[in-house]
Design a protein around this motif. Structure first.
Motif, PDB file in Angstrom:
ATOM      1  N   ARG A  90       0.931  -1.074   0.120  1.00  0.00           N
ATOM      2  CA  ARG A  90      -0.074  -0.119   0.010  1.00  0.00           C
ATOM      3  C   ARG A  90       0.883   1.508  -0.090  1.00  0.00           C
ATOM      4  O   ARG A  90       1.912   1.215   0.516  1.00  0.00           O
ATOM      5  CB  ARG A  90      -0.791   0.088   1.195  1.00  0.00           C
ATOM      6  CG  ARG A  90      -1.724  -1.130   1.143  1.00  0.00           C
ATOM      7  CD  ARG A  90      -2.890  -0.750   2.366  1.00  0.00           C
ATOM      8  NE  ARG A  90      -3.593  -2.061   2.334  1.00  0.00           N
ATOM      9  CZ  ARG A  90      -4.390  -2.436   3.684  1.00  0.00           C
ATOM     10  NH1 ARG A  90      -4.359  -1.494   4.471  1.00  0.00           N
ATOM     11  NH2 ARG A  90      -4.888  -3.429   3.810  1.00  0.00           N
ATOM     12  N   THR A  91       0.292   2.267  -0.447  1.00  0.00           N
ATOM     13  CA  THR A  91       1.238   3.564  -0.907  1.00  0.00           C
ATOM     14  C   THR A  91       1.374   4.118   0.760  1.00  0.00           C
ATOM     15  O   THR A  91       0.364   3.637   1.527  1.00  0.00           O
ATOM     16  CB  THR A  91       0.531   4.552  -1.505  1.00  0.00           C
ATOM     17  OG1 THR A  91      -0.756   4.847  -0.979  1.00  0.00           O
ATOM     18  CG2 THR A  91       0.221   4.145  -3.054  1.00  0.00           C
ATOM     19  N   VAL A  92       1.969   5.103   0.777  1.00  0.00           N
ATOM     20  CA  VAL A  92       2.299   5.981   2.083  1.00  0.00           C
ATOM     21  C   VAL A  92       1.021   6.321   2.513  1.00  0.00           C
ATOM     22  O   VAL A  92       0.336   6.317   3.692  1.00  0.00           O
ATOM     23  CB  VAL A  92       3.592   7.049   2.144  1.00  0.00           C
ATOM     24  CG1 VAL A  92       3.162   8.157   3.086  1.00  0.00           C
ATOM     25  CG2 VAL A  92       4.713   6.511   1.849  1.00  0.00           C
ATOM     26  N   ASN A  95      -1.568   3.724   3.680  1.00  0.00           N
ATOM     27  CA  ASN A  95      -1.035   3.172   5.149  1.00  0.00           C
ATOM     28  C   ASN A  95      -1.505   4.201   6.131  1.00  0.00           C
ATOM     29  O   ASN A  95      -2.293   3.744   7.139  1.00  0.00           O
ATOM     30  CB  ASN A  95       0.463   3.160   5.179  1.00  0.00           C
ATOM     31  CG  ASN A  95       1.205   1.677   4.619  1.00  0.00           C
ATOM     32  OD1 ASN A  95       0.947   1.010   5.630  1.00  0.00           O
ATOM     33  ND2 ASN A  95       1.541   1.718   3.619  1.00  0.00           N
ATOM     34  N   ILE A  96      -1.244   5.625   5.779  1.00  0.00           N
ATOM     35  CA  ILE A  96      -1.822   6.408   6.973  1.00  0.00           C
ATOM     36  C   ILE A  96      -3.348   6.549   7.183  1.00  0.00           C
ATOM     37  O   ILE A  96      -3.614   6.786   8.156  1.00  0.00           O
ATOM     38  CB  ILE A  96      -1.245   8.074   6.510  1.00  0.00           C
ATOM     39  CG1 ILE A  96       0.336   8.059   6.486  1.00  0.00           C
ATOM     40  CG2 ILE A  96      -1.752   8.959   7.502  1.00  0.00           C
ATOM     41  CD1 ILE A  96       1.097   9.291   6.131  1.00  0.00           C
ATOM     42  N   ALA A  97      -4.069   6.085   5.942  1.00  0.00           N
ATOM     43  CA  ALA A  97      -5.286   6.146   6.062  1.00  0.00           C
ATOM     44  C   ALA A  97      -6.030   5.015   6.555  1.00  0.00           C
ATOM     45  O   ALA A  97      -7.415   5.129   6.799  1.00  0.00           O
ATOM     46  CB  ALA A  97      -5.828   6.562   4.443  1.00  0.00           C
ATOM     47  N   THR A  98      -5.175   4.051   6.912  1.00  0.00           N
ATOM     48  CA  THR A  98      -5.951   2.845   7.290  1.00  0.00           C
ATOM     49  C   THR A  98      -7.026   2.792   8.542  1.00  0.00           C
ATOM     50  O   THR A  98      -8.162   2.619   8.252  1.00  0.00           O
ATOM     51  CB  THR A  98      -4.825   1.838   8.012  1.00  0.00           C
ATOM     52  OG1 THR A  98      -3.682   1.876   6.972  1.00  0.00           O
ATOM     53  CG2 THR A  98      -5.168   0.335   8.316  1.00  0.00           C
ATOM     54  N   ARG A 143       8.606   7.482  10.309  1.00  0.00           N
ATOM     55  CA  ARG A 143       7.804   8.784  10.484  1.00  0.00           C
ATOM     56  C   ARG A 143       6.392   8.314   9.890  1.00  0.00           C
ATOM     57  O   ARG A 143       5.483   8.757  10.545  1.00  0.00           O
ATOM     58  CB  ARG A 143       8.547   9.867   9.914  1.00  0.00           C
ATOM     59  CG  ARG A 143       9.430  10.690  10.788  1.00  0.00           C
ATOM     60  CD  ARG A 143       9.995  11.801  10.058  1.00  0.00           C
ATOM     61  NE  ARG A 143      11.228  11.626   9.449  1.00  0.00           N
ATOM     62  CZ  ARG A 143      11.835  12.297   8.350  1.00  0.00           C
ATOM     63  NH1 ARG A 143      11.197  13.471   8.165  1.00  0.00           N
ATOM     64  NH2 ARG A 143      12.763  11.776   7.834  1.00  0.00           N
ATOM     65  N   VAL A 144       6.378   7.649   9.086  1.00  0.00           N
ATOM     66  CA  VAL A 144       5.136   7.313   8.327  1.00  0.00           C
ATOM     67  C   VAL A 144       4.439   6.234   9.189  1.00  0.00           C
ATOM     68  O   VAL A 144       3.207   6.358   9.554  1.00  0.00           O
ATOM     69  CB  VAL A 144       5.230   6.528   6.894  1.00  0.00           C
ATOM     70  CG1 VAL A 144       3.952   6.257   6.263  1.00  0.00           C
ATOM     71  CG2 VAL A 144       5.831   7.741   5.683  1.00  0.00           C
TER      72      VAL A 144
END
Ligand SMILES: Nc1ncnc2c1ncn2[C@@H]1O[C@H](COP(=O)(O)OP(=O)(O)OP(=O)(O)O)[C@@H](O)[C@H]1O
Length: 306
Positions: A90-92, A95-98, A143-144
């Motif tokens: 999955r893109t960055v 991933n952040i939006a999980t 950081r991500v």
């Protein structure tokens, strides 16, 4: 506020977390520290119920977490681990939006949140949004991972050795970023490490674990000056104690009126930095940017228990 009451986890008849009680105030950063196998990770994972307690309770803002479905609880509590644990395909941004996606946030709100977090962690959204995890450096991926844990604005963030894999320079930067972001967002944070310096640098309070037991839970200065057990004293490292004490305060805390020769030191530098500067340049006092001085005598007095 997080209240941990008499929490115990037994595996094969052996308690690996043994009757641990502690309270973490809202907006505080508590660090769990101890040797390998002391039960830190198990304790952390009982807070978001990735591990079921054998007995005892965890209360988040007065609510017993055992009364909430575990998957809903985990959406409210951010969790970041060493090696970041990003989904590789999955893109960055994905991933952040999980967790926001699981919570059903509208698309526009998710996109805005992803960009806001990337910017907060000094990752240019246009450059990083669509990268895959393998296209990131270790520090960027870390950081991500933290950004993902913060995405749904959790009141509580759990971090297990988040900086373990980073080289010392990036690690120091990541620690400073985390502290700044935590203070800005007011997130309550519980972090596991086996690095005592990291615990002293970051923690409002430090919980020292050994063999599943909580030996001491206190402010860093008291852990350093009044260790409750020989194990705590050993973990601090007796020879490092004065330097660790100096790292707790800033030059601004100790500035006094006066004049001194040579380049000035910024008020936000630690007393440890000031001592190093005195020793390196052979000075007995340093001017402080914005006025005043810090003296070697004053530094010496701060490096001792009171
Ligand atoms: N699922 C399990 N089954 C049996 N024993 C376990 C299990 N999980 C952890 N343990 C044991 O519990 C003890 C505490 O483990 P834990 O991972 O909590 O320690 P830790 O302090 O986080 O260690 P480290 O710093 O090495 O990560 C260890 O002895 C470990 O072997």
């Amino acid at each position: 506020m997080i209240e941990i009451r008499h929490l115990t986890r037994v595996y094969d008849g052996v308690p690996v977390v043994n009757d641990v009680s502690l309270t973490i105030g809202t907006g505080e950063l508590a660090v769990l520290v101890g040797t390998s196998g002391s039960g830190k990770t198990t304790l952390l994972r009982m807070i978001n119920r990735l591990v079921q307690p054998t007995s005892g309770q965890v209360l988040v803002e007065g609510v017993d977490t055992a009364t909430l479905p575990a998957h809903l609880l985990r959406r409210r509590i951010g969790y970041a681990i060493q090696g970041h644990g990003l989904f590789p395909h999955r893109t960055v941004a994905q991933n952040i939006a999980t967790v926001p996606r699981l919570l059903g946030w509208p698309r526009a709100r998710i996109d805005a949140r992803v960009d806001e977090l990337l910017a907060l962690f000094q990752l240019d959204p246009a450059t990083f949004r669509n990268r895959m995890p393998h296209q990131l450096s270790g520090g960027q991926a870390q950081r991500v991972g933290v950004a993902r844990a913060l995405a749904a604005k959790p009141d509580l963030l759990l971090m297990d050795e988040p900086f373990g894999a980073l080289d010392p320079l990036i690690r120091a930067k990541a620690q400073a970023d985390l502290r700044a972001i935590q203070q800005k967002l007011g997130t309550t944070l519980i972090l596991v490490t086996h690095d005592m310096q990291e615990a002293v640098d970051l923690g409002d309070r430090i919980a020292v674990m050994d063999g599943g037991r909580l030996l001491q839970y206190d402010h860093p200065a008291r852990i350093l000056t009044q260790p409750a057990a020989p194990f705590v004293r050993d973990l601090i490292g007796a020879t490092d104690r004065p330097l660790r004490l100096l790292s707790l305060k800033t030059v601004g805390d100790l500035a006094q009126p006066g004049d001194a020769e040579g380049p000035a030191i910024p008020p936000e530098a630690t007393l440890h930095d000031a001592l190093a500067e005195c020793l390196w340049t052979g000075r007995t006092a340093l001017p402080v940017q914005g006025g005043g001085i810090v003296t070697l005598d004053a530094l010496r007095a701060e490096a001792r228990p009171r």
